[in-house]
Design an enzyme around this catalytic site. Structure first.
Site, PDB file in Angstrom:
ATOM      1  N   MET A 175      29.285  10.122  -3.644  1.00 11.87           N
ATOM      2  CA  MET A 175      28.279  10.334  -2.602  1.00 11.87           C
ATOM      3  C   MET A 175      28.836  10.040  -1.224  1.00 11.87           C
ATOM      4  O   MET A 175      28.502  10.718  -0.243  1.00 11.87           O
ATOM      5  CB  MET A 175      27.055   9.460  -2.886  1.00 11.87           C
ATOM      6  CG  MET A 175      25.801   9.930  -2.172  1.00 11.87           C
ATOM      7  SD  MET A 175      25.269  11.567  -2.725  1.00 11.87           S
ATOM      8  CE  MET A 175      25.151  12.439  -1.174  1.00 11.87           C
ATOM      9  N   LYS A 176      29.729   9.047  -1.125  1.00  8.24           N
ATOM     10  CA  LYS A 176      30.351   8.753   0.177  1.00  8.24           C
ATOM     11  C   LYS A 176      31.167   9.949   0.655  1.00  8.24           C
ATOM     12  O   LYS A 176      31.120  10.322   1.839  1.00  8.24           O
ATOM     13  CB  LYS A 176      31.240   7.520   0.062  1.00  8.24           C
ATOM     14  CG  LYS A 176      32.023   7.184   1.348  1.00  8.24           C
ATOM     15  CD  LYS A 176      31.101   6.892   2.519  1.00  8.24           C
ATOM     16  CE  LYS A 176      31.882   6.678   3.825  1.00  8.24           C
ATOM     17  NZ  LYS A 176      32.649   5.429   3.854  1.00  8.24           N
ATOM     18  N   LEU A 177      31.907  10.573  -0.240  1.00  5.61           N
ATOM     19  CA  LEU A 177      32.700  11.732   0.150  1.00  5.61           C
ATOM     20  C   LEU A 177      31.813  12.911   0.530  1.00  5.61           C
ATOM     21  O   LEU A 177      32.114  13.651   1.471  1.00  5.61           O
ATOM     22  CB  LEU A 177      33.654  12.123  -0.974  1.00  5.61           C
ATOM     23  CG  LEU A 177      34.754  11.113  -1.301  1.00  5.61           C
ATOM     24  CD1 LEU A 177      35.621  11.618  -2.440  1.00  5.61           C
ATOM     25  CD2 LEU A 177      35.597  10.803  -0.075  1.00  5.61           C
TER      26      LEU A 177
END
Length: 297
Positions: A175-177
């Site tokens: 999700m961060k990416l």
């Protein structure tokens, strides 16, 4: 009075983890810090009263919770492994919060090594600016067991106002990416649009103020105003070299799942051109300066 709060270790002192240490110390936690550049660890210790450990192993040996914040996958692997690595120092029931922006497969490869030692690893990359870190208003993107998150929630709540949990280890990093793919492409679009306004005769500050008062007024646009309007006074949020690193991770993830990413290809190309021009150590907002230099007459 005996301090009953969990003992913490912070491995890797960067732009976001420095204010994390400040907040944790103000909350009363004993904190031990370790950094590959020892001078950086000594500086944060002098400013906050934290202790300094000579190795990741030493930092982890007395910690109940270890927060890891490193630049890339290679640094993470180096810190965890080896006789002085993190894995050699963690104790049973230790929780590791891995906040680095790294590939999901790096996280999932580390999880069994941590479990073998009776400890738990949560991937907890953070979303937010240095200013939000200083205010304890980060967003944590957590992958891993709910019980493990519940156990460290009092510490997490010192650092973040939003905690989004995903079921599986590695999904926080995914999700961060995904979020960075959106934000970094947005940064390139802001640079391009700002230079377009300037070339068409609109004052830079006026154009940016219009951004912040329109449908484009995302938080990212708001907190980057000064960097884009006054580039020679820019606060370092994220170097262009780290932008390129994150975009490469996004590209790797997209390729592994077959996701079409036309915008990503364009953004990566522009970023690489600016790095080739010698701008890699400057803030990502320098893309606007690069476009100005290369504007046609």
């Amino acid at each position: 009075m005996i301090n009953t709060l969990p003992r913490l270790a912070v491995v890797g002192i960067g732009r976001l983890s420095y204010p994390m240490v400040v907040r944790l110390r103000r909350a009363g936690h004993a904190v031990t810090v370790n950094n590959r550049t020892r001078e950086r660890a000594l500086a944060v210790a002098a400013a906050t009263g934290a202790e300094v450990a000579d190795s990741p192993r030493a930092a982890a040996e007395t910690a109940d919770i270890v927060i890891v914040s490193l630049a890339d996958d290679a640094a993470v692997r180096e810190v965890y492994h080896g006789p002085d690595g993190l894995l050699a120092g963690i104790r049973p029931r230790t929780t590791i919060l891995e906040t680095s922006t790294i590939a999901p497969h790096t996280i999932t490869a580390l999880v069994p090594h941590v479990l073998e030692r009776g400890a738990v690893l949560l991937d907890t990359p953070v979303s937010g600016s240095v200013e939000l870190a200083a205010r304890g208003e980060l967003t944590l993107l957590v992958g891993g067991p709910k019980e493990a998150l519940d156990n460290v929630r009092p510490v997490v709540d010192v650092l973040a106002t939003r905690v989004l949990r995903f079921e599986e280890s590695g999904q926080g990093s995914i999700m961060k990416l995904v979020i960075n793919s959106l934000l970094l492409s947005l940064g390139a679009a802001v640079a391009e649009s700002l230079v377009l306004a300037e070339r068409a005769g609109i004052d830079r500050a006026d154009a940016y103020d219009a951004f912040t008062q329109s449908a484009a007024a995302a938080p990212f646009v708001q907190y980057n105003r000064e960097n884009f309007v006054r580039p020679h006074e820019a606060t370092m949020h994220m170097t262009l070299a780290l932008v390129a690193k994150d975009l490469a991770l996004v590209d790797e993830l997209a390729s592994s799942v077959g996701a079409p990413m036309a915008q990503l290809r364009t953004t990566r190309g522009l970023v690489q051109q600016a790095i080739t021009a010698g701008l890699g150590d400057q803030d990502g907002s320098v893309l606007a300066e690069y476009l100005r230099r290369n504007a046609t007459a």
